[in-house]
Motif scaffolding. Structure first.
Motif, mmCIF file in Angstrom:
data_model
loop_
_atom_site.group_PDB
_atom_site.id
_atom_site.type_symbol
_atom_site.label_atom_id
_atom_site.label_comp_id
_atom_site.label_asym_id
_atom_site.label_seq_id
_atom_site.Cartn_x
_atom_site.Cartn_y
_atom_site.Cartn_z
ATOM 1 N N SER A 269 0.891 -1.555 0.105
ATOM 2 C CA SER A 269 -0.070 -0.407 0.003
ATOM 3 C C SER A 269 0.794 1.277 -0.241
ATOM 4 O O SER A 269 1.808 0.914 0.623
ATOM 5 N N PRO A 270 0.409 2.149 -0.298
ATOM 6 C CA PRO A 270 1.111 3.190 -0.598
ATOM 7 C C PRO A 270 2.284 4.079 0.297
ATOM 8 O O PRO A 270 2.794 5.039 0.754
ATOM 9 N N GLY A 271 0.667 3.633 1.886
ATOM 10 C CA GLY A 271 1.587 4.402 3.230
ATOM 11 C C GLY A 271 2.725 3.928 3.340
ATOM 12 O O GLY A 271 3.023 4.083 5.071
ATOM 13 N N VAL A 272 3.068 2.847 2.628
ATOM 14 C CA VAL A 272 4.019 1.473 3.481
ATOM 15 C C VAL A 272 5.256 1.943 3.140
ATOM 16 O O VAL A 272 5.533 1.894 2.061
ATOM 17 N N PRO A 273 6.521 1.913 4.020
ATOM 18 C CA PRO A 273 7.725 2.325 3.242
ATOM 19 C C PRO A 273 8.014 0.954 3.017
ATOM 20 O O PRO A 273 8.267 0.034 3.154
ATOM 21 N N LEU A 274 9.253 1.381 1.746
ATOM 22 C CA LEU A 274 9.600 0.190 0.602
ATOM 23 C C LEU A 274 10.700 -0.393 1.523
ATOM 24 O O LEU A 274 11.513 -1.481 1.170
ATOM 25 N N THR A 275 11.149 0.039 2.407
ATOM 26 C CA THR A 275 12.430 -0.623 3.639
ATOM 27 C C THR A 275 11.826 -1.091 4.478
ATOM 28 O O THR A 275 13.168 -2.105 4.923
ATOM 29 N N ILE A 276 10.708 -1.499 5.402
ATOM 30 C CA ILE A 276 9.864 -2.818 6.076
ATOM 31 C C ILE A 276 10.892 -3.895 5.876
ATOM 32 O O ILE A 276 10.921 -4.172 3.973
ATOM 33 N N THR A 277 10.708 -5.432 6.421
ATOM 34 C CA THR A 277 11.222 -6.156 6.679
ATOM 35 C C THR A 277 10.360 -6.879 5.172
ATOM 36 O O THR A 277 11.028 -7.507 4.713
ATOM 37 N N PRO A 278 8.949 -7.018 5.325
ATOM 38 C CA PRO A 278 8.645 -8.255 5.143
ATOM 39 C C PRO A 278 8.766 -7.910 3.140
ATOM 40 O O PRO A 278 9.572 -8.688 1.972
ATOM 41 N N VAL A 279 8.995 -6.289 2.964
ATOM 42 C CA VAL A 279 9.664 -6.025 1.472
ATOM 43 C C VAL A 279 11.042 -6.560 0.803
ATOM 44 O O VAL A 279 11.087 -7.368 -0.061
ATOM 45 N N ALA A 280 11.741 -6.245 2.354
ATOM 46 C CA ALA A 280 12.877 -6.140 1.332
ATOM 47 C C ALA A 280 13.345 -7.979 1.552
ATOM 48 O O ALA A 280 14.201 -8.406 0.748
ATOM 49 N N ARG A 281 12.420 -8.751 2.231
ATOM 50 C CA ARG A 281 12.781 -9.958 2.078
ATOM 51 C C ARG A 281 12.206 -10.365 1.247
ATOM 52 O O ARG A 281 12.685 -11.900 0.196
ATOM 53 N N ALA A 282 10.920 -9.571 0.252
ATOM 54 C CA ALA A 282 10.658 -10.874 -0.839
ATOM 55 C C ALA A 282 11.608 -9.852 -1.588
ATOM 56 O O ALA A 282 11.420 -11.359 -2.330
ATOM 57 N N ARG A 283 12.270 -9.441 -1.632
ATOM 58 C CA ARG A 283 12.893 -8.961 -3.037
ATOM 59 C C ARG A 283 14.228 -9.794 -2.829
ATOM 60 O O ARG A 283 14.490 -10.552 -3.951
ATOM 61 N N GLU A 284 14.548 -9.954 -1.428
ATOM 62 C CA GLU A 284 15.741 -10.990 -1.068
ATOM 63 C C GLU A 284 15.600 -12.785 -2.677
ATOM 64 O O GLU A 284 16.608 -13.165 -2.691
ATOM 65 N N PHE A 285 14.262 -12.505 -1.895
ATOM 66 C CA PHE A 285 13.811 -14.454 -2.259
ATOM 67 C C PHE A 285 13.192 -14.378 -3.738
ATOM 68 O O PHE A 285 12.580 -15.558 -4.839
#
Length: 459
Positions: A75-91
Motif C-alpha cells: 500500500s502507498p503509505g507503507v515504506p519499501l524499507t520494511i522487513t517483509p518487502v526487503a525479504r520478498a525482494r531477497e527471495f
C-alpha cells in the motif's frame, strides 16, 4: 493476469490495501492482508470490509520466506524499507503496488496528475471537464477511490483521470499515462524519500514510460518541474502564470488561453474563476493543458471552469459567524500548501497550524505568517517547532492550544469581524486524526457547534 490459486501478501490495510485484497481474492487468489496496527485500531473492523477468505494478520507482519508468497502488494503509505518487502525482494518475489496492478488491467486512456500541492483540485477539475464534455470518466487514485475497484468498467472510448502520489509512483514499473502532469515540486515527504533528489525522482516516474505519442504537462514557473522537460520522452506542454510562453497554456489579456502555432485561443476570463488564489489559477491552467491535448476546445473548458467551486478541505468556505469567515484548508499538510492558502486572502487571518511534521522546515512558512496572520494558534506534535519558527520570523501574537477543539474555540474567541479563521495546518494530521479529511470534518462540526451556540445565545 491470472490470480487463481496464487498466494498474495497485501501489506497495509488502508483503503488501497482493502480494495486490492477484495479484488485479488475475487479473482481466486489466496490473500493475506497485514498491517502493523492491531485490530482495535480499525473502525469499522477490517473483518467487515474484506471477504472471509482473506486472512488477516494484524499487529505484526507474517514471515516472508522463499515460496511463502507469489506476489507482494504494498500500500502507498507503507515504506519499501520494511522487513517483509526487503525479504520478498531477497527471495525474488515480485513486489508491486495497487496503482501498477490496476494499470495492467486498464483499457481506457489515462490522465495522471501529481505534484506536491494542487493534485486533488486539478484532478477533480480535469475529470469534471471531460465528464461535462460527454465522456464517460473515472476520477480515482490518491484522491480517495482506489483505481482497482473501478478499472475494469472503463473501455477504450472512456477516460481515467488519476491523482497519483510519490508513494504510489515508487512501485510503478510499466505505468504509462497518455497525459502526465506535474504541477509543482516543493519539499515534502522527505522523511520517506530521504532527500529532495529522491522525492523528485519518485515524481518523475509518472512520465518514465511515455513515448513520443504521449503528453507531459509541466509548470514552467516551478524550476524543479521545468527542468524535468529534458527527461520527458513525450511531448512537453508547459503552463505558466508568470511567463508569456511561445507555446503552452498562459494568461493573455486577462484570459486563460492556449497558445499554439503562433495562434492564441482564449478560454475564460481569469475573473470568472470561482476558486480563489493564485495557486488555483495555476491548477486551472494545468487542467486546461490536460484537456486541450486530448481535444477539448475552449467553449467546453470554459463551461466547466466557470462553475467549478473547488473540493472539500481545500480553501472550503464553512460559515460566517458575526462577520468572521471560517475556512477549512485541512488539506494543507505541508508548509508550501499552507503558504498558498495564506496568499489567497487579503483579509487579516487567525491561523490554526500544527500537527505531525513530515520532515519539513517552517522558516519560509513563518515569514508568510508574519505578513498575513494577525494571530497564530499552534497545536499538535510540532506546535513548539512552529511557534519557534514564527517567533524567529517576528510573529508576536501566538496562542498554544491544548487540543483541536481548544484551538478552534480559542480562534473563535479571538477573531474580529472582517477576519478569516483559517485551518491550514502545514502538517500531517496523524498525531490527532486518521487523515486530513477527518480533521477537516471535525473542524466543520466544531464551527457548526459555534453557530448553534450563537443562535442559542440570541434567544
Amino acid at each position: 493476469m491470472d490470480f487463481e490459486g496464487k498466494k498474495v501478501l497485501v501489506i497495509g490495510a488502508g483503503k488501497s490495501g482493502v480494495a486490492v485484497s477484495r479484488f485479488v481474492a475475487a479473482k481466486g487468489a489466496q490473500v493475506v492482508l497485514t498491517d502493523h496496527k492491531d485490530d482495535a485500531s480499525f473502525e469499522p473492523p477490517l473483518s467487515s470490509l474484506v471477504p472471509p477468505e482473506v486472512e488477516l494478520v494484524l499487529g505484526r507482519y507474517p514471515e516472508v520466506v522463499e515460496g511463502s508468497f507469489d506476489l507482494v502488494i504494498v500500500s502507498p503509505g507503507v515504506p519499501l524499507t520494511i522487513t517483509p518487502v526487503a525479504r520478498a525482494r531477497e527471495f525474488g518475489i515480485p513486489v508491486t503496488g495497487e496503482l501498477e496492478l490496476a494499470y495492467s488491467l486498464a483499457r481506457a486512456p489515462i490522465v495522471a496528475i501529481t505534484g506536491t500541492n494542487g493534485k486533488t483540485t486539478t484532478t477533480t477539475l480535469v475529470g469534471q471537464i471531460f465528464a461535462d464534455a460527454g465522456i464517460k470518466t473515472l476520477v480515482a487514485g490518491n484522491i480517495g477511490k482506489p483505481l482497482i475497484t473501478e478499472v475494469e468498467k472503463y473501455g477504450a472510448e472512456d477516460l481515467i483521470v488519476l491523482e497519483v502520489s510519490s508513494f504510489q509512483l515508487e512501485t510503478t514499473r510499466a505505468f504509462r499515462p497518455r497525459v502526465a502532469a506535474i504541477l509543482n515540486i516543493t519539499p515534502d515527504h522527505l522523511d520517506r524519500h530521504g532527500s529532495m533528489q529522491g522525492y523528485v525522482a519518485a515524481k518523475a516516474r509518472i512520465f518514465a514510460n511515455q513515448t513520443g505519442d504521449d503528453y507531459t504537462v509541466l509548470n514552467y514557473d516551478d524550476l524543479l518541474t521545468r527542468d524535468l522537460a529534458s527527461l520527458c520522452p513525450g511531448k512537453v506542454i508547459f503552463f505558466s502564470r508568470r511567463h508569456n510562453l511561445e507555446e503552452g497554456v498562459i494568461l493573455h489579456n486577462g484570459y486563460i488561453a492556449v497558445r499554439e502555432k503562433e495562434k492564441v485561443y482564449p478560454v475564460l476570463p481569469v475573473r470568472a474563476l470561482r476558486i480563489p488564489g493564485a495557486h488555483n489559477l495555476e491548477n486551472a491552467l494545468a487542467a486546461a493543458a490536460c484537456a486541450w491535448v486530448l481535444g477539448i476546445r475552449e467553449a467546453q473548458m470554459a463551461a466547466t471552469l466557470r462553475h467549478f467551486s473547488g473540493v472539500p478541505h481545500r480553501l472550503e468556505f464553512v460559515a460566517e459567524i458575526n462577520g468572521v469567515k471560517y475556512v477549512n484548508d485541512s488539506k494543507g499538510t505541508n508548509p508550501e500548501a499552507s503558504i498558498k492558502a495564506l496568499e489567497a486572502y487579503d483579509q487579516p487571518i487567525v491561523l490554526l497550524a500544527g500537527g505531525r511534521n513530515k520532515g519539513n522546515d517552517f522558516t519560509a512558512f513563518a515569514r508568510v505568517v508574519k505578513e498575513k496572520v494577525r494571530l497564530l494558534v499552534v497545536l499538535g506534535e510540532c506546535a513548539r517547532e512552529i511557534e519557534a519558527a514564527a517567533r524567529a520570523a517576528g510573529v508576536k501574537e501566538i496562542i498554544r492550544a491544548g487540543d483541536f477543539q481548544d484551538a478552534v474555540f480559542k480562534a473563535h474567541r479571538a477573531a474580529r469581524p472582517g477576519e478569516i479563521v483559517l485551518l491550514s495546518p502545514a502538517c500531517a494530521s496523524w498525531d490527532m486524526f486518521k487523515n486530513y479529511e477527518e480533521r477537516g470534518e471535525v473542524f466543520k462540526q466544531l464551527v457548526h457547534e459555534l453557530i448553534l451556540r450563537e443562535m442559542a445565545g440570541r434567544q
